[in-house]
Write a protein that holds these residues in place. Structure first.
Motif, PDB file in Angstrom:
ATOM      1  N   ARG A   1       4.331  -0.967  11.719  1.00 29.75           N
ATOM      2  CA  ARG A   1       5.014  -1.577  10.584  1.00 29.75           C
ATOM      3  C   ARG A   1       6.533  -1.508  10.731  1.00 29.75           C
ATOM      4  N   VAL A   2       7.024  -1.710  11.964  1.00 23.75           N
ATOM      5  CA  VAL A   2       8.461  -1.677  12.203  1.00 23.75           C
ATOM      6  C   VAL A   2       9.162  -2.784  11.424  1.00 23.75           C
ATOM      7  N   ARG A   3       8.536  -3.950  11.352  1.00 27.94           N
ATOM      8  CA  ARG A   3       9.145  -5.081  10.651  1.00 27.94           C
ATOM      9  C   ARG A   3       9.480  -4.720   9.211  1.00 27.94           C
ATOM     10  N   LYS A   4       8.600  -3.995   8.545  1.00 20.03           N
ATOM     11  CA  LYS A   4       8.817  -3.647   7.143  1.00 20.03           C
ATOM     12  C   LYS A   4       9.986  -2.683   6.979  1.00 20.03           C
TER      13      LYS A   4
ATOM     14  N   ASN B   1      18.235  -4.175  -7.797  1.00 25.69           N
ATOM     15  CA  ASN B   1      17.047  -4.923  -7.374  1.00 25.69           C
ATOM     16  C   ASN B   1      16.844  -4.840  -5.865  1.00 25.69           C
ATOM     17  N   LEU B   2      17.924  -4.980  -5.104  1.00 24.20           N
ATOM     18  CA  LEU B   2      17.816  -4.923  -3.646  1.00 24.20           C
ATOM     19  C   LEU B   2      17.382  -3.537  -3.175  1.00 24.20           C
ATOM     20  N   ALA B   3      17.966  -2.505  -3.762  1.00 23.17           N
ATOM     21  CA  ALA B   3      17.610  -1.145  -3.351  1.00 23.17           C
ATOM     22  C   ALA B   3      16.151  -0.846  -3.680  1.00 23.17           C
ATOM     23  N   TYR B   4      15.707  -1.288  -4.857  1.00 15.30           N
ATOM     24  CA  TYR B   4      14.309  -1.036  -5.205  1.00 15.30           C
ATOM     25  C   TYR B   4      13.371  -1.859  -4.327  1.00 15.30           C
ATOM     26  N   SER B   5      13.798  -3.067  -3.979  1.00 17.58           N
ATOM     27  CA  SER B   5      12.980  -3.891  -3.097  1.00 17.58           C
ATOM     28  C   SER B   5      12.825  -3.246  -1.726  1.00 17.58           C
ATOM     29  N   ALA B   6      13.834  -2.485  -1.300  1.00 22.51           N
ATOM     30  CA  ALA B   6      13.714  -1.734  -0.046  1.00 22.51           C
ATOM     31  C   ALA B   6      12.587  -0.708  -0.143  1.00 22.51           C
ATOM     32  N   ILE B   7      12.460  -0.077  -1.304  1.00 17.41           N
ATOM     33  CA  ILE B   7      11.366   0.872  -1.530  1.00 17.41           C
ATOM     34  C   ILE B   7      10.021   0.150  -1.449  1.00 17.41           C
ATOM     35  N   GLU B   8       9.965  -1.035  -2.041  1.00 16.40           N
ATOM     36  CA  GLU B   8       8.721  -1.808  -2.017  1.00 16.40           C
ATOM     37  C   GLU B   8       8.351  -2.243  -0.603  1.00 16.40           C
ATOM     38  N   GLU B   9       9.347  -2.559   0.220  1.00 16.89           N
ATOM     39  CA  GLU B   9       9.056  -2.964   1.600  1.00 16.89           C
ATOM     40  C   GLU B   9       8.279  -1.878   2.338  1.00 16.89           C
ATOM     41  N   MET B  10       8.544  -0.627   1.993  1.00 13.22           N
ATOM     42  CA  MET B  10       7.852   0.492   2.640  1.00 13.22           C
ATOM     43  C   MET B  10       6.546   0.841   1.941  1.00 13.22           C
ATOM     44  N   ASN B  11       6.206   0.079   0.896  1.00 13.03           N
ATOM     45  CA  ASN B  11       5.007   0.336   0.094  1.00 13.03           C
ATOM     46  C   ASN B  11       5.032   1.738  -0.507  1.00 13.03           C
ATOM     47  N   LEU B  12       6.211   2.123  -0.998  1.00 13.92           N
ATOM     48  CA  LEU B  12       6.371   3.448  -1.600  1.00 13.92           C
ATOM     49  C   LEU B  12       6.754   3.347  -3.072  1.00 13.92           C
ATOM     50  N   GLN B  13       6.424   2.229  -3.692  1.00  9.99           N
ATOM     51  CA  GLN B  13       6.639   2.057  -5.117  1.00  9.99           C
ATOM     52  C   GLN B  13       5.482   2.688  -5.898  1.00  9.99           C
ATOM     53  N   VAL B  14       5.703   2.918  -7.182  1.00 12.31           N
ATOM     54  CA  VAL B  14       4.628   3.386  -8.061  1.00 12.31           C
ATOM     55  C   VAL B  14       3.823   2.167  -8.499  1.00 12.31           C
ATOM     56  N   ASN B  15       2.508   2.240  -8.354  1.00 11.13           N
ATOM     57  CA  ASN B  15       1.631   1.132  -8.735  1.00 11.13           C
ATOM     58  C   ASN B  15       0.919   1.443 -10.049  1.00 11.13           C
ATOM     59  N   SER B  16       1.021   0.519 -10.983  1.00  9.37           N
ATOM     60  CA  SER B  16       0.304   0.670 -12.251  1.00  9.37           C
ATOM     61  C   SER B  16       0.099  -0.711 -12.852  1.00  9.37           C
ATOM     62  N   ASN B  17      -0.736  -0.777 -13.873  1.00 13.03           N
ATOM     63  CA  ASN B  17      -0.969  -2.026 -14.596  1.00 13.03           C
ATOM     64  C   ASN B  17      -1.430  -1.688 -16.008  1.00 13.03           C
ATOM     65  N   ARG B  18      -1.812  -2.701 -16.765  1.00 11.73           N
ATOM     66  CA  ARG B  18      -2.204  -2.460 -18.152  1.00 11.73           C
ATOM     67  C   ARG B  18      -3.428  -1.568 -18.252  1.00 11.73           C
TER      68      ARG B  18
END
Length: 231
Positions: A30-33, A81-98
């Motif tokens: 996953r080097v591209r990410k 937004n850009l900094a948080y998107s960097a976190i998402e690129e690594m799939n290290l965001q918190v995942n939740s939904n309703r």
């Protein structure tokens, strides 16, 4: 900037930095990410940033926390937004939904065990200790937007007045970044968006930076040691 103190700026060769950083990630794939994450964080810094030196607690509050300029609100939001998107690129965001809320108790910000287990497992898979902590910089009078989760874990050097930094667990810090992005910057601006400023930007960037460097195995590795690795 408050007063007449001037802090140094610095620049790096981004391509050279990427070569150093991705070397530690090649074996994990996953080097591209990770390259996308680095570029997004770089663009965030280019948009708006303060240096770690100027955020040192010994300097207290250096920068004005809020601006009355509409363009500043937009620039601050883009940087977050850009900094948080960097976190998402690594799939290290918190995942939740309703159906699966972040908190099992919204009043106390008690983690939903399933959501916490999910982010901790992905941090571990990335080679990052989920028990790591992050200092969330809070300076000056209490006029900033309250982040979620609200924790009363003051850093050891906080004075409760000018320096009110908090120590957050890594999952808490990632969720705080997500809260700012989801509720303050990613959509139509609300009444609280103008209250964001350089310290919120710095905090989200620092979380993204910590995750990138940790994932690449070079967190707390000195520049001189990186140079030796390249010889």
């Amino acid at each position: 900037l408050l007063g007449d103190i001037v802090f140094p700026t610095f620049s790096i060769s981004l391509n050279a930095a990427i070569c150093f950083l991705v070397r530690g990630c090649v074996q994990r794939g996953r080097v591209r990410k990770i390259v996308y994450a680095i570029h997004k964080l770089s663009e965030s810094y280019e948009t708006e940033a303060i240096t770690p030196w100027s955020a040192h607690p010994g300097h207290g509050q250096i920068f004005e926390k809020h601006s009355g300029e509409f363009s500043d609100h937009v620039r601050t939001s883009i940087a977050i937004n850009l900094a948080y998107s960097a976190i998402e690129e690594m799939n290290l965001q918190v995942n939740s939904n309703r159906e699966k809320n972040v908190w099992s108790c919204n009043k106390t910000f008690t983690w939903n065990p399933d959501v916490l287990k999910d982010i901790e497992s992905r941090l571990c898979a990335a080679g990052i200790d989920p028990a790591s902590s992050v200092v969330w910089v809070v300076r000056g009078a209490e006029t900033e937007v309250a982040i979620h989760p609200i924790r009363n874990h003051s850093s050891s050097y906080s004075d409760g007045q000018t320096v009110r930094d908090n120590e957050l667990s890594l999952p808490d810090a990632i969720q705080a970044c997500r809260y700012l992005r989801n509720y303050m910057t990613a959509h139509a601006f609300g009444s609280d968006t103008p209250r964001l400023g350089p310290y919120e930007v710095y905090n989200v960037q620092q979380v993204a930076r910590f995750l990138i460097l940790s994932k690449c195995g070079v967190w707390n590795v000195r520049t001189v040691d990186l140079s030796k690795m390249n010889t």
